[in-house]
Design an enzyme around this catalytic site. Structure first.
Site, PDB file in Angstrom:
ATOM      1  N   HIS A  50      75.754 -85.822 -23.321  1.00 32.84           N
ATOM      2  CA  HIS A  50      75.312 -85.733 -21.920  1.00 32.84           C
ATOM      3  C   HIS A  50      76.156 -86.542 -20.955  1.00 32.84           C
ATOM      4  O   HIS A  50      75.859 -86.566 -19.764  1.00 32.84           O
ATOM      5  CB  HIS A  50      73.872 -86.211 -21.778  1.00 32.84           C
ATOM      6  CG  HIS A  50      72.861 -85.343 -22.444  1.00 32.84           C
ATOM      7  ND1 HIS A  50      72.177 -84.341 -21.787  1.00 32.84           N
ATOM      8  CD2 HIS A  50      72.417 -85.320 -23.717  1.00 32.84           C
ATOM      9  CE1 HIS A  50      71.351 -83.749 -22.625  1.00 32.84           C
ATOM     10  NE2 HIS A  50      71.476 -84.325 -23.813  1.00 32.84           N
TER      11      HIS A  50
ATOM     12  N   LYS B 241      67.625 -88.924  -6.901  1.00 33.71           N
ATOM     13  CA  LYS B 241      68.107 -89.015  -8.284  1.00 33.71           C
ATOM     14  C   LYS B 241      68.227 -90.495  -8.590  1.00 33.71           C
ATOM     15  O   LYS B 241      68.076 -91.323  -7.693  1.00 33.71           O
ATOM     16  CB  LYS B 241      69.452 -88.303  -8.451  1.00 33.71           C
ATOM     17  CG  LYS B 241      70.491 -88.649  -7.366  1.00 33.71           C
ATOM     18  CD  LYS B 241      71.769 -87.839  -7.539  1.00 33.71           C
ATOM     19  CE  LYS B 241      71.757 -86.488  -6.855  1.00 33.71           C
ATOM     20  NZ  LYS B 241      71.943 -85.367  -7.765  1.00 33.71           N
ATOM     21  N   ARG B 242      68.475 -90.845  -9.862  1.00 34.02           N
ATOM     22  CA  ARG B 242      68.678 -92.255 -10.168  1.00 34.02           C
ATOM     23  C   ARG B 242      69.776 -92.840  -9.293  1.00 34.02           C
ATOM     24  O   ARG B 242      70.754 -92.161  -8.970  1.00 34.02           O
ATOM     25  CB  ARG B 242      69.030 -92.432 -11.656  1.00 34.02           C
ATOM     26  CG  ARG B 242      67.826 -92.259 -12.554  1.00 34.02           C
ATOM     27  CD  ARG B 242      66.753 -93.282 -12.246  1.00 34.02           C
ATOM     28  NE  ARG B 242      67.154 -94.603 -12.672  1.00 34.02           N
ATOM     29  CZ  ARG B 242      66.709 -95.213 -13.769  1.00 34.02           C
ATOM     30  NH1 ARG B 242      65.795 -94.634 -14.525  1.00 34.02           N
ATOM     31  NH2 ARG B 242      67.131 -96.409 -14.085  1.00 34.02           N
TER      32      ARG B 242
ATOM     33  N   LYS C 271      76.959 -91.516  -8.703  1.00 34.66           N
ATOM     34  CA  LYS C 271      76.256 -90.462  -7.964  1.00 34.66           C
ATOM     35  C   LYS C 271      76.471 -90.584  -6.452  1.00 34.66           C
ATOM     36  O   LYS C 271      76.127 -89.692  -5.692  1.00 34.66           O
ATOM     37  CB  LYS C 271      74.762 -90.491  -8.292  1.00 34.66           C
ATOM     38  CG  LYS C 271      74.450 -90.144  -9.747  1.00 34.66           C
ATOM     39  CD  LYS C 271      72.948 -90.249 -10.029  1.00 34.66           C
ATOM     40  CE  LYS C 271      72.595 -90.114 -11.491  1.00 34.66           C
ATOM     41  NZ  LYS C 271      72.579 -88.713 -11.970  1.00 34.66           N
TER      42      LYS C 271
ATOM     43  N   THR D 289      70.607 -81.463 -12.792  1.00 33.48           N
ATOM     44  CA  THR D 289      69.633 -80.380 -12.900  1.00 33.48           C
ATOM     45  C   THR D 289      68.802 -80.257 -11.626  1.00 33.48           C
ATOM     46  O   THR D 289      68.240 -79.193 -11.363  1.00 33.48           O
ATOM     47  CB  THR D 289      68.701 -80.604 -14.105  1.00 33.48           C
ATOM     48  OG1 THR D 289      68.351 -81.985 -14.171  1.00 33.48           O
ATOM     49  CG2 THR D 289      69.360 -80.188 -15.400  1.00 33.48           C
TER      50      THR D 289
ATOM     51  N   LYS E 210      67.029 -77.124  -9.092  1.00 38.18           N
ATOM     52  CA  LYS E 210      65.659 -77.099  -8.548  1.00 38.18           C
ATOM     53  C   LYS E 210      65.675 -76.837  -7.053  1.00 38.18           C
ATOM     54  O   LYS E 210      64.863 -76.065  -6.533  1.00 38.18           O
ATOM     55  CB  LYS E 210      64.954 -78.425  -8.844  1.00 38.18           C
ATOM     56  CG  LYS E 210      64.713 -78.652 -10.330  1.00 38.18           C
ATOM     57  CD  LYS E 210      64.317 -80.090 -10.650  1.00 38.18           C
ATOM     58  CE  LYS E 210      64.531 -80.339 -12.147  1.00 38.18           C
ATOM     59  NZ  LYS E 210      64.398 -81.753 -12.519  1.00 38.18           N
TER      60      LYS E 210
HETATM   61  O1  73E Z   1      74.326 -85.085 -15.526  1.00 36.20           O
HETATM   62  C1  73E Z   1      73.137 -85.495 -16.154  1.00 36.20           C
HETATM   63  C2  73E Z   1      72.571 -84.328 -16.948  1.00 36.20           C
HETATM   64  O2  73E Z   1      72.184 -83.288 -16.086  1.00 36.20           O
HETATM   65  C3  73E Z   1      73.418 -86.667 -17.090  1.00 36.20           C
HETATM   66  O3  73E Z   1      73.875 -87.767 -16.338  1.00 36.20           O
HETATM   67  C4  73E Z   1      72.150 -87.043 -17.833  1.00 36.20           C
HETATM   68  O4  73E Z   1      71.711 -85.899 -18.579  1.00 36.20           O
HETATM   69  C5  73E Z   1      71.373 -84.780 -17.772  1.00 36.20           C
HETATM   70  C6  73E Z   1      70.863 -83.685 -18.666  1.00 36.20           C
HETATM   71  O5  73E Z   1      71.887 -83.141 -19.435  1.00 36.20           O
HETATM   72  C7  73E Z   1      72.356 -88.191 -18.746  1.00 36.20           C
HETATM   73  N1  73E Z   1      71.495 -89.217 -18.961  1.00 36.20           N
HETATM   74  C8  73E Z   1      72.062 -90.008 -19.865  1.00 36.20           C
HETATM   75  N2  73E Z   1      73.229 -89.529 -20.192  1.00 36.20           N
HETATM   76  N3  73E Z   1      73.429 -88.399 -19.481  1.00 36.20           N
HETATM   77  C9  73E Z   1      71.479 -91.217 -20.420  1.00 36.20           C
HETATM   78  C10 73E Z   1      72.281 -92.096 -21.166  1.00 36.20           C
HETATM   79  C11 73E Z   1      71.715 -93.236 -21.701  1.00 36.20           C
HETATM   80  C12 73E Z   1      70.375 -93.525 -21.503  1.00 36.20           C
HETATM   81  C13 73E Z   1      69.592 -92.656 -20.766  1.00 36.20           C
HETATM   82  C14 73E Z   1      70.157 -91.511 -20.230  1.00 36.20           C
END
Ligand code: 73E
Length: 836
Positions: free
Chosen positions: A374, A567-568, A573, A678, A682
């Protein structure tokens, strides 16, 4: 799962068939029965909390019967199942979703109204299940919804955190974290008192030989913690399938107390043991896209992986199949590297406990797992120190070393001339201390690796996993672009739009096949439809304006352009780019003549999102947004032309109000950093347009909806590296408009300038890693284009409708079908109806 009826005995009797509430009175009877008996409350003191509980329990009864039936059907069918392992499930509220899935919300609304309650108030009594940080956790929740709605036999496995993501309060413009104790009353979980697993930590390894001379390894001593199962029903939409989400809670293995200790006078320490065990599942780590290497986090990961695998293996063993059949019965998907320990754990079970040969076991393991990556952000890639792992999981470390040894031998044989490759691809990083690279372990132990949007899936092949593409070949890598569930993110969040679409498409079929939305394009010139579409958008903005009035005590004009970034909070970002743009706009307005001001489209800039508690820069950005709001919102020169709002405590249930209310939403990460995103999906699905960079799923959204319907700006991913290099090693000049913004901040316009010096210096002096200055002019120009386009209501309406019509691709149903086909090789299975 436990007792199979003898042959010939029907699986279910007719009395167990869940019956829909045929009338509001039907529903009322059930809700009232629960209020009076389950809750032991009289109707005379039935408040909204009790009405929520009664409603939830009435619907829960319907789900539970479907749930039992689904689980029985899956056990009997004995076909391949999917297990989705995720440390986060950001579920939000369950009641509204449950009512809509069984198409009984209207009946319940009528019944509640008879009892003197408004549906909206009752729904909002429910505490969000907030067991996640952001996109990764919400994706897992959307996937569960799609798996059930498409009738896939699937289980989720996660942790039952006592505290989910913290609640955010804004005090004097600063974020304050408040614990989220959400389990006070949770009708959606069932503790399975009969299902618990002992999980071992620490201890030592004993090698021994049996009488036949066979070598054995056993892991002895250390500490045992008990994993207790809590099950949550996951209903599908308009289908009897109700899947299971199993969350593990931790308990001391000795039960209430260690009586030995208790009796010997060590009362305090026996209680302390208990609390230490319960600490494992106490709290969700509040970091998104950041890993900090804490021992308790590693304990959480192993605890959850060990319990889940024990459960999965136990279920498989009941089928009495040969071990080599395991990958034909079980697919395990790893949601990022967090569950990677499941790989050495399954190897350990097969070799140490079940006595398989190493190679046979490894062949099973590596066919079972799939790994979803991710993120490529270096600070988010998990690495665990070898000494820590040696201490906590000594046997697993040995197994990891053996996996690595065999893998490196394989690489050496195939690439004998490449001297540096072994060091680069080794699971063990030769640093001080040595580190275990979890992404490499996950990749080596899985049969497929996927990214979450096309650009991201390409990037992992050319950056972090470049060598591995050479070693394993390109076919091991694939892409599954993320999606969202249209049930929650259209039908539930925006019921009026869903109704309008259904009226044009001849029913709600699009909620099961979102590509049917394309037919909406036939109505793009339909005057009445356009008007209704706009009215719905306006009504949703009025609703958000009311929320803002109540929570922020600022009056915003619903006719203004609503510009939303939720978003976070994270530097990549680039909320800072947004707020600098807002300041730029403010400075421009201040310079304008009264005449020019009249020509400007009024705007409301809305922000929301949590910062990780230790992430100072993200907190500084929140503070700046609030300071700007304070100044701008009280400036008489500005009036309605610009308002700046920070929405406190952004979460799933707030997103359901926010997403339908945007005109523009911002998805403006530095190109190449946001794996997918995502919320972009939405917003567009709800008739909002996007300002965005060429990053993550924005690129595919553009391809689907057309370039004319999205506002793209900024540098491309392929140019980022060179730009960063130039910042560090060549002289570079700040964008002049950004410079003016910085001057106003530094002169104290928004309060104490010292507060923001680190934020500005990161850009001016320390290389502007996220390229804020490089993208600023293009960002500001694009915002001006948006102003012009928004003033042309007809043009804007066409863009909104066309975009919605072309969003069919982004359903999480499409993702799940892709995973099922290309990675899991599983088939749907519809629960048997009665008598079959
Ligand atoms: O771009 C998003 C993505 O849409 C991405 O940053 C997020 O995952 C979403 C779903 O695919 C994400 N979160 C984390 N890594 N990628 C993450 C890493 C460590 C701890 C918690 C979350």
């Amino acid at each position: 799962e436990h007792c199979r009826p003898a042959a010939g005995v029907p699986v279910l009797t007719a009395s167990q068939t869940p019956k829909p509430f045929s009338t509001p009175e039907d529903f009322e009877k059930e809700a009232v029965r629960h209020i009076e008996t389950t809750l032991a409350r009289s109707l005379y003191n039935c408040d909204e909390g009790a009405a929520y509980a009664g409603t939830a329990l009435a619907f829960r009864d319907r789900l539970v019967l479907d749930w039992n039936k689904t689980q029985q059907t899956q056990t009997f069918a004995d076909q391949k199942r999917v297990y989705y392992l995720s440390l986060e499930f950001l579920m939000g509220r369950a009641l509204d979703n449950a009512m809509l899935n069984v198409e009984q919300k209207d009946v319940a609304a009528k019944g509640l109204s008879d009892l003197g309650f408004r549906m909206e108030d009752i729904i909002s009594q429910e505490h969000d299940a907030a067991l996640g940080n952001g996109g990764l956790g919400r994706l897992a929740a959307c996937f569960l919804d799609s798996l059930a709605s498409l009738n896939y036999p699937a289980w989720g496995y996660g942790l039952r955190y006592r505290y989910g993501i913290f609640k955010q309060e804004i005090v004097d413009g600063y974020q304050v974290e408040v614990p989220d104790y959400w389990l006070d009353f949770n009708p959606w979980e069932f503790q399975r008192h009969d299902i618990n697993v002992d999980v071992q930590f620490y201890g030592s390894i004993n090698h021994w030989q049996d009488d036949e001379g066979k070598q054995h390894v056993s892991w002895e001593g250390g500490e045992i913690v008990k994993a207790v199962a809590f099950d949550v029903p996951i209903p599908g939409y308009k289908t009897p399938t109700c899947n299971n989400l199993r969350l593990w809670g931790s308990k001391a293995a000795s039960g209430e107390f260690d009586f030995q200790k208790f009796n010997s006078g060590e009362y305090e320490s026996s209680v302390a043991d208990q609390q230490r065990a319960e600490t494992i599942s106490a709290v969700l780590y509040p970091n998104d896209n950041l890993e900090r290497g804490k021992e308790l986090r590693l304990k959480q990961q192993y605890f959850w992986c060990a319990a889940s695998l024990y459960d999965i293996v136990r279920r498989f063993k009941k089928t009495k199949r040969a071990w080599k059949d395991f990958p034909n019965q079980v697919a395990i998907q790893l949601n990022d590297t967090h569950p990677t320990l499941a790989i050495p754990e399954l190897q350990r079970i097969l070799v140490d406990i079940e006595g398989l040969e190493w190679d046979d076991a490894w062949s099973i393991v590596s066919k079972t797992f799939g790994y979803t990556n991710h993120t490529v952000l270096p600070e988010a890639l998990e690495k665990w120190s070898v000494p820590l792992m040696q201490h906590l999981l000594p046997r697993h470390l040995q197994i990891i070393y053996e996996i690595n040894f065999q893998f490196l031998q394989f690489v050496e044989r195939n690439f004998p001339k490449e001297r540096d490759i072994l060091g680069r691809v080794s699971i063990i990083e030769e640093s001080q201390p040595k580190m275990v690279r979890m992404a490499y372990l996950a990749l080596i132990g899985s049969h497929k690796v996927n990214g979450v949007a096309e650009l991201h899936s390409d990037l992992i092949k050319t950056t972090i996993f470049k060598d591995f593409v050479k070693i394993f070949g390109p076919d091991k890598f694939t892409n599954v672009t993320n999606g969202i569930t249209p049930r929650r993110w259209l039908h539930q969040a925006n019921p009026r739009l869903s109704e309008l679409i259904a009226s044009k498409l001849g029913g709600f079929g699009f909620l099961k096949d979102l590509t049917l939305l394309s037919k909406l394009e036939e109505f793009v010139d339909d005057k009445e439809f356009r008007k209704e579409f706009r009215e719905i958008k306006y009504a949703n903005k009025v609703r958000l304006a009311k929320h803002i009035q109540e929570h922020n005590e600022v009056t915003v004009n619903p006719a203004a352009l609503f510009d939303i970034q939720v978003k976070r909070m994270h530097e990549y970002k680039r909320q800072q780019l947004n707020i600098f743009g807002v300041i730029h706009r403010y400075l421009e307005i201040k310079k304008m003549s009264a005449e020019d001001r009249k020509k400007l489209a009024p705007r409301v800039s809305i922000f929301g999102g949590k910062a990780a508690p230790g992430y100072w820069m993200a907190k500084t950005i929140i503070h700046l947004i609030n300071q700007v709001g304070k100044v701008v919102n009280n400036d008489k020169d500005v009036g309605d032309l610009l308002k700046v709002i920070f929405l406190e405590d952004y979460n799933v249930s707030k997103a359901e109000i926010i997403c339908p209310a945007s005109d523009i939403s911002e998805h403006i990460s530095t190109a190449g950093t946001e794996a997918s995103g995502t919320s972009n999906m939405k917003f567009v699905l709800n008739g909002g347009l996007i300002i965005g960079t060429c990053d993550g799923a924005n690129i595919e959204i553009t391809r689907e909806i057309g370039e004319q319907n999205i506002f793209l700006f900024g540098n491309l991913a392929e140019d980022v590296e060179d730009l960063r290099h130039a910042h560090l090693y060549e002289k570079y000049e700040l964008d002049p408009q950004l410079s003016a913004v910085f001057d106003s901040i530094s002169s104290g316009t928004f309060g104490d300038k010292e507060s923001f010096s680190a934020l500005l210096n990161g850009i001016i002096e320390h290389g502007d890693y996220y390229l804020v200055s490089d993208d600023f002019a293009s960002y500001v120009d694009t915002q001006t284009l948006i102003d012009e386009s928004f003033k042309n209501t007809e043009e804007w309406t066409t863009k909104m409708i066309t975009s919605v019509a072309r969003m069919g691709f982004f359903s999480s149903d499409r993702c799940i079908d892709e995973y099922a086909e290309a990675i899991w090789n599983v088939e749907p299975l519809v629960p048997k109806s009665d008598g079959e």
